[in-house]
Design a protein around this motif. Structure first.
Motif, short mmCIF file in Angstrom:
data_model
loop_
_atom_site.label_atom_id
_atom_site.label_comp_id
_atom_site.label_asym_id
_atom_site.label_seq_id
_atom_site.Cartn_x
_atom_site.Cartn_y
_atom_site.Cartn_z
N GLY A 1 -3.35 -12.38 -4.25
CA GLY A 1 -4.39 -12.43 -5.27
C GLY A 1 -4.67 -11.09 -5.93
N GLU A 2 -3.76 -10.12 -5.76
CA GLU A 2 -3.93 -8.81 -6.38
C GLU A 2 -3.28 -8.80 -7.75
OE1 GLU A 2 -3.64 -5.90 -2.55
OE2 GLU A 2 -1.82 -6.99 -3.11
N ARG A 3 -3.98 -8.23 -8.71
CA ARG A 3 -3.49 -8.18 -10.09
C ARG A 3 -2.82 -6.84 -10.37
NH1 ARG A 3 -7.40 -9.05 -15.35
NH2 ARG A 3 -5.75 -9.27 -16.88
N PHE A 4 -1.71 -6.89 -11.10
CA PHE A 4 -0.98 -5.69 -11.48
C PHE A 4 -0.64 -5.76 -12.97
CE2 PHE A 4 -0.23 -6.29 -7.02
CZ PHE A 4 -0.27 -5.03 -6.49
N TRP A 5 -0.54 -4.60 -13.60
CA TRP A 5 -0.07 -4.49 -14.97
C TRP A 5 1.42 -4.15 -14.91
CZ3 TRP A 5 -3.23 -6.59 -18.15
CH2 TRP A 5 -4.61 -6.48 -17.96
N VAL A 6 2.22 -4.82 -15.73
CA VAL A 6 3.67 -4.66 -15.66
C VAL A 6 4.25 -4.45 -17.06
CG1 VAL A 6 5.82 -5.79 -14.98
CG2 VAL A 6 3.76 -6.14 -13.62
#
Length: 88
Positions: free
Chosen positions: A27-32
């Motif tokens: 459930g961790e959000r990352f920018w890619v």
């Protein structure tokens, strides 16, 4: 530009213009962001070289790419992913 005029499409890197939001299984959000790095090497033309080449044909980059593919000399790029946490 200060980076020069690419000698061919195969002699330049490609960078995605968008940043994507991806989530992992925790459930961790990352920018890619996506990057394509040429395996042919960066090569730029001087202004004089560019003037001479474009004087012969206005589509030298497209012609070079098609000619390479027809010869079986297909260009390659390395695909890289830049991942940033929300805090970054």
């Amino acid at each position: 530009s200060d980076r020069g005029l690419p000698a061919s499409l195969v002699n330049m890197n490609g960078y995605g213009s968008h940043t994507y939001s991806l989530w992992n299984d925790h459930g961790e959000r990352f920018w890619v962001k996506f990057h394509f790095k040429t395996q042919q090497g960066i090569k730029n033309l001087t202004n004089a070289e560019a003037e001479e080449i474009t004087g012969r044909s206005r589509d030298t980059c497209g012609e070079d790419l098609c000619n390479r593919i027809e010869r079986g000399d297909c260009p390659k790029w390395s695909f890289q992913i830049q991942v940033m946490t929300m805090a970054q």
